[in-house]
Design a protein around this motif. Structure first.
Motif, PDB file in Angstrom:
ATOM      1  N   GLU A 161       0.830  -1.218   0.000  1.00  0.00           N
ATOM      2  CA  GLU A 161       0.000   0.000   0.000  1.00  0.00           C
ATOM      3  C   GLU A 161       0.861   1.263   0.000  1.00  0.00           C
ATOM      4  OE1 GLU A 161      -3.328  -0.390  -0.069  1.00  0.00           O
ATOM      5  OE2 GLU A 161      -2.987  -2.555  -0.054  1.00  0.00           O
ATOM      6  N   GLU A 162       2.152   1.126  -0.146  1.00  0.00           N
ATOM      7  CA  GLU A 162       3.066   2.280  -0.016  1.00  0.00           C
ATOM      8  C   GLU A 162       3.380   2.889  -1.381  1.00  0.00           C
ATOM      9  OE1 GLU A 162       3.953   3.307   2.945  1.00  0.00           O
ATOM     10  OE2 GLU A 162       3.155   1.608   4.068  1.00  0.00           O
ATOM     11  N   GLN A 163       3.773   4.175  -1.320  1.00  0.00           N
ATOM     12  CA  GLN A 163       4.195   4.851  -2.552  1.00  0.00           C
ATOM     13  C   GLN A 163       5.721   4.946  -2.645  1.00  0.00           C
ATOM     14  OE1 GLN A 163       2.057   8.610  -2.462  1.00  0.00           O
ATOM     15  NE2 GLN A 163       0.637   7.773  -3.982  1.00  0.00           N
ATOM     16  N   ALA A 164       6.373   4.930  -1.485  1.00  0.00           N
ATOM     17  CA  ALA A 164       7.840   5.066  -1.472  1.00  0.00           C
ATOM     18  C   ALA A 164       8.423   4.165  -0.390  1.00  0.00           C
ATOM     19  CB  ALA A 164       8.220   6.519  -1.203  1.00  0.00           C
ATOM     20  N   VAL A 165       9.560   3.562  -0.727  1.00  0.00           N
ATOM     21  CA  VAL A 165      10.228   2.643   0.200  1.00  0.00           C
ATOM     22  C   VAL A 165      11.691   3.057   0.331  1.00  0.00           C
ATOM     23  CG1 VAL A 165      11.098   0.273   0.405  1.00  0.00           C
ATOM     24  CG2 VAL A 165       8.713   0.660  -0.230  1.00  0.00           C
ATOM     25  N   THR A 166      12.186   3.032   1.564  1.00  0.00           N
ATOM     26  CA  THR A 166      13.613   3.225   1.801  1.00  0.00           C
ATOM     27  C   THR A 166      14.214   1.877   2.184  1.00  0.00           C
ATOM     28  OG1 THR A 166      13.302   5.497   2.549  1.00  0.00           O
ATOM     29  CG2 THR A 166      15.341   4.407   3.199  1.00  0.00           C
ATOM     30  N   LEU A 167      15.176   1.434   1.378  1.00  0.00           N
ATOM     31  CA  LEU A 167      15.866   0.172   1.655  1.00  0.00           C
ATOM     32  C   LEU A 167      17.067   0.506   2.532  1.00  0.00           C
ATOM     33  CD1 LEU A 167      15.758  -1.077  -2.032  1.00  0.00           C
ATOM     34  CD2 LEU A 167      14.212  -1.752  -0.164  1.00  0.00           C
ATOM     35  N   ASP A 168      16.987   0.137   3.794  1.00  0.00           N
ATOM     36  CA  ASP A 168      18.002   0.564   4.754  1.00  0.00           C
ATOM     37  C   ASP A 168      19.010  -0.562   4.980  1.00  0.00           C
ATOM     38  OD1 ASP A 168      19.499   1.588   6.758  1.00  0.00           O
ATOM     39  OD2 ASP A 168      17.824   2.042   8.113  1.00  0.00           O
ATOM     40  N   PHE A 169      20.247  -0.339   4.507  1.00  0.00           N
ATOM     41  CA  PHE A 169      21.312  -1.338   4.639  1.00  0.00           C
ATOM     42  C   PHE A 169      22.167  -1.096   5.897  1.00  0.00           C
ATOM     43  CE2 PHE A 169      21.431  -3.892   0.746  1.00  0.00           C
ATOM     44  CZ  PHE A 169      20.556  -3.192  -0.075  1.00  0.00           C
ATOM     45  N   SER A 170      21.761  -0.197   6.769  1.00  0.00           N
ATOM     46  CA  SER A 170      22.572   0.075   7.966  1.00  0.00           C
ATOM     47  C   SER A 170      22.789  -1.222   8.738  1.00  0.00           C
ATOM     48  CB  SER A 170      21.846   1.066   8.876  1.00  0.00           C
ATOM     49  OG  SER A 170      21.576   2.247   8.182  1.00  0.00           O
ATOM     50  N   GLY A 171      24.050  -1.478   9.092  1.00  0.00           N
ATOM     51  CA  GLY A 171      24.372  -2.688   9.847  1.00  0.00           C
ATOM     52  C   GLY A 171      24.659  -3.900   8.982  1.00  0.00           C
ATOM     53  N   VAL A 172      24.493  -3.750   7.659  1.00  0.00           N
ATOM     54  CA  VAL A 172      24.814  -4.883   6.770  1.00  0.00           C
ATOM     55  C   VAL A 172      26.293  -4.790   6.400  1.00  0.00           C
ATOM     56  CG1 VAL A 172      24.385  -5.936   4.513  1.00  0.00           C
ATOM     57  CG2 VAL A 172      22.469  -5.072   5.877  1.00  0.00           C
ATOM     58  N   LEU A 173      27.013  -5.863   6.712  1.00  0.00           N
ATOM     59  CA  LEU A 173      28.464  -5.902   6.498  1.00  0.00           C
ATOM     60  C   LEU A 173      28.793  -6.206   5.038  1.00  0.00           C
ATOM     61  CD1 LEU A 173      31.169  -5.909   8.134  1.00  0.00           C
ATOM     62  CD2 LEU A 173      30.804  -8.365   8.490  1.00  0.00           C
ATOM     63  N   SER A 174      28.080  -7.149   4.454  1.00  0.00           N
ATOM     64  CA  SER A 174      28.356  -7.573   3.070  1.00  0.00           C
ATOM     65  C   SER A 174      27.104  -8.097   2.407  1.00  0.00           C
ATOM     66  CB  SER A 174      29.394  -8.708   3.043  1.00  0.00           C
ATOM     67  OG  SER A 174      30.690  -8.222   3.182  1.00  0.00           O
ATOM     68  N   VAL A 175      27.063  -7.935   1.090  1.00  0.00           N
ATOM     69  CA  VAL A 175      26.064  -8.643   0.287  1.00  0.00           C
ATOM     70  C   VAL A 175      26.802  -9.305  -0.873  1.00  0.00           C
ATOM     71  CG1 VAL A 175      24.181  -7.054   0.860  1.00  0.00           C
ATOM     72  CG2 VAL A 175      25.511  -6.670  -1.213  1.00  0.00           C
ATOM     73  N   SER A 176      26.345 -10.455  -1.277  1.00  0.00           N
ATOM     74  CA  SER A 176      26.955 -11.119  -2.437  1.00  0.00           C
ATOM     75  C   SER A 176      26.315 -10.553  -3.703  1.00  0.00           C
ATOM     76  CB  SER A 176      26.714 -12.626  -2.380  1.00  0.00           C
ATOM     77  OG  SER A 176      25.369 -12.907  -2.693  1.00  0.00           O
ATOM     78  N   HIS A 177      26.984 -10.804  -4.825  1.00  0.00           N
ATOM     79  CA  HIS A 177      26.399 -10.368  -6.090  1.00  0.00           C
ATOM     80  C   HIS A 177      25.072 -11.069  -6.339  1.00  0.00           C
ATOM     81  CE1 HIS A 177      25.933  -8.953 -10.134  1.00  0.00           C
ATOM     82  NE2 HIS A 177      25.615 -10.195 -10.457  1.00  0.00           N
ATOM     83  N   SER A 178      25.006 -12.356  -6.019  1.00  0.00           N
ATOM     84  CA  SER A 178      23.771 -13.122  -6.265  1.00  0.00           C
ATOM     85  C   SER A 178      22.606 -12.533  -5.464  1.00  0.00           C
ATOM     86  CB  SER A 178      23.957 -14.590  -5.888  1.00  0.00           C
ATOM     87  OG  SER A 178      24.839 -15.207  -6.788  1.00  0.00           O
ATOM     88  N   PHE A 179      22.852 -12.226  -4.197  1.00  0.00           N
ATOM     89  CA  PHE A 179      21.792 -11.617  -3.386  1.00  0.00           C
ATOM     90  C   PHE A 179      21.389 -10.276  -3.982  1.00  0.00           C
ATOM     91  CE2 PHE A 179      20.304  -8.593  -0.308  1.00  0.00           C
ATOM     92  CZ  PHE A 179      19.271  -9.279   0.308  1.00  0.00           C
ATOM     93  N   ALA A 180      22.390  -9.444  -4.309  1.00  0.00           N
ATOM     94  CA  ALA A 180      22.098  -8.093  -4.819  1.00  0.00           C
ATOM     95  C   ALA A 180      21.304  -8.160  -6.111  1.00  0.00           C
ATOM     96  CB  ALA A 180      23.398  -7.327  -5.024  1.00  0.00           C
ATOM     97  N   ASP A 181      21.661  -9.093  -6.979  1.00  0.00           N
ATOM     98  CA  ASP A 181      20.927  -9.221  -8.247  1.00  0.00           C
ATOM     99  C   ASP A 181      19.493  -9.646  -7.986  1.00  0.00           C
ATOM    100  OD1 ASP A 181      20.744  -9.431 -11.196  1.00  0.00           O
ATOM    101  OD2 ASP A 181      20.415 -11.547 -10.757  1.00  0.00           O
ATOM    102  N   GLU A 182      19.325 -10.632  -7.125  1.00  0.00           N
ATOM    103  CA  GLU A 182      17.985 -11.176  -6.887  1.00  0.00           C
ATOM    104  C   GLU A 182      17.103 -10.172  -6.149  1.00  0.00           C
ATOM    105  OE1 GLU A 182      15.454 -14.111  -7.838  1.00  0.00           O
ATOM    106  OE2 GLU A 182      17.614 -14.356  -8.177  1.00  0.00           O
ATOM    107  N   PHE A 183      17.686  -9.419  -5.211  1.00  0.00           N
ATOM    108  CA  PHE A 183      16.889  -8.473  -4.428  1.00  0.00           C
ATOM    109  C   PHE A 183      16.783  -7.124  -5.134  1.00  0.00           C
ATOM    110  CE2 PHE A 183      16.419  -5.255  -1.048  1.00  0.00           C
ATOM    111  CZ  PHE A 183      15.192  -5.659  -0.534  1.00  0.00           C
ATOM    112  N   MET A 184      17.910  -6.479  -5.382  1.00  0.00           N
ATOM    113  CA  MET A 184      17.892  -5.115  -5.929  1.00  0.00           C
ATOM    114  C   MET A 184      17.642  -5.103  -7.435  1.00  0.00           C
ATOM    115  SD  MET A 184      18.388  -2.962  -3.434  1.00  0.00           S
ATOM    116  CE  MET A 184      19.200  -1.446  -3.950  1.00  0.00           C
TER     117      MET A 184
END
Lengths: 100, 274
Positions: free
Chosen positions: A33-56
């Protein structure tokens, strides 16, 4: 006020495609039901390429195609996480901007 | 009659020297004598021996392992958790003991734990923590995704401090293997070593998805930090052996004749610190 989605609640490191897919589906449901979302990565040490591709990467495509009702920005990234996220977006030729 | 294998002192060198056959024809009692083994114990050696032990025990064979006689080697040998029948102890250099991975949640766990150990407990290698995380996550993810088999995948990581400081990672599975996977889309790549070499390039995947096939590139890119002196990845699968060397931003890919056919995929990755 944008809906805030805190990725660190799912781990300090985010590594696999299935997790990326799961979080993207969860976000779509929570922010239906939202118009805008903030994806907050605070506290995330690392992301893999596979995760980033699938999520972002896939989330950016869904936004472009109008399959989710919201726009998105990301905040709280370390330089290393930002490098991986931007590369994943670039490889799909899509964009999600960083919040100012 | 027992089948006996004596591991040489340099059994740990790169992990490839000793042969641990996964052969249905071996007799019912197997003995691996590691008494002469000396440091360094490469994680690929640990993974190969663990796979051998687990595979043959699943087949119902009695597998006995004689541990290293040298105390320092024994500490690492036990800390790497090579033989489930022996107690596993803590040792700084054994960053990630041999770990059997059955599902993606296991990959999340080992990748995160490995990075946190490097970054918070081993300051001499902490600048390589992110690169190691990317290697463990992408290579183990591939092993679970494309290397499905009854035993699952295996991974291990060690710190080596002499003659150079490095972190070594090993990942294996007994699945279809890289050449067969790639030939699902590129049947013309008949030579196994070159099929593996092509698989390390961007957008080359056996899945048919144009957005897949970036795993190896992501691993190599993540290694490009000022803390890295060089990196070397050996990939052995079927009859192919491919080595990718990274020094600063230059990458060299070489293909060698494999000494023998290997079921599954076996990847050893060394990140050498400046």
């Amino acid at each position: 006020m944008p809906y805030r989605y805190a990725l660190a609640e799912h781990g300090r490191t985010l590594a696999t495609r299935p997790l990326g897919s799961e979080l993207r589906a969860q976000l779509a449901e929570e922010a239906a039901e939202e118009q805008a979302v903030t994806l907050d990565f605070s506290g995330v040490l690392s992301v893999s390429h596979s995760f980033a591709d699938e999520f972002m990467g896939k989330l950016a495509e869904e936004i472009d195609r109008g399959e989710v009702p919201f726009s998105a920005r990301f905040v709280g990234v370390t330089p290393e996480v930002e490098r991986v996220v931007r590369k994943a977006l670039e490889r799909r030729d899509v964009a999600i901007p960083a919040a100012a | 009659m027992d089948w006996v294998k004596e591991v040489g002192p340099s059994g740990g060198e790169g992990g490839w020297r000793d042969d641990f056959p996964l052969d249905h024809e071996l007799p019912g009692r197997l003995r691996i004598d590691c008494s002469r083994l000396c440091l360094p114990v490469h994680p690929m050696f640990a993974v190969r021996l663990s796979v051998f032990i687990d595979w043959h025990r699943r087949e119902g064979r009695d597998v006995q392992v004689i541990p290293p006689a040298d105390d320092a080697t024994l500490r690492i040998f036990d800390a790497m958790g090579i033989d489930a029948d022996r107690d596993c102890c803590a040792e700084d250099d054994a960053v990630m003991p041999v770990t059997r991975l059955q599902e993606f949640k296991d990959v999340e766990s080992v990748a995160g734990r490995t990075q946190e150990i490097l970054e918070y407990q081993l300051p001499d290698l902490s600048p390589l923590g992110a690169a190691t995380f990317m290697a463990v996550s992408e290579l183990c993810g591939n092993a679970i995704d494309h290397g499905r088999n009854a035993l699952g995948a295996y991974a291990a990581a060690c710190r080596v401090t002499a003659p150079s400081r490095k972190v070594s990672v090993a990942v294996s599975d007994l699945g279809i293997g890289v050449p067969e996977h790639i030939r699902q889309r590129y049947p013309e790549w008949g030579e196994d070593g070159w099929a593996i070499a092509h698989a390390t390039e961007d957008r080359v995947t056996g899945t048919g998805d144009p957005h897949r096939g970036f795993g190896f590139s992501a691993v190599f890119e993540a290694a490009l930090t000022r803390a890295l002196h060089s990196a070397e990845m050996d990939i052995l699968s079927a009859n192919g052996h491919c080595r990718v060397e990274t020094v600063q931003e230059s990458r060299k890919v070489r293909v060698f004749p494999a000494p023998k056919f290997r079921r599954g995929t076996w990847i050893a990755y060394d990140l050498v610190s400046v």
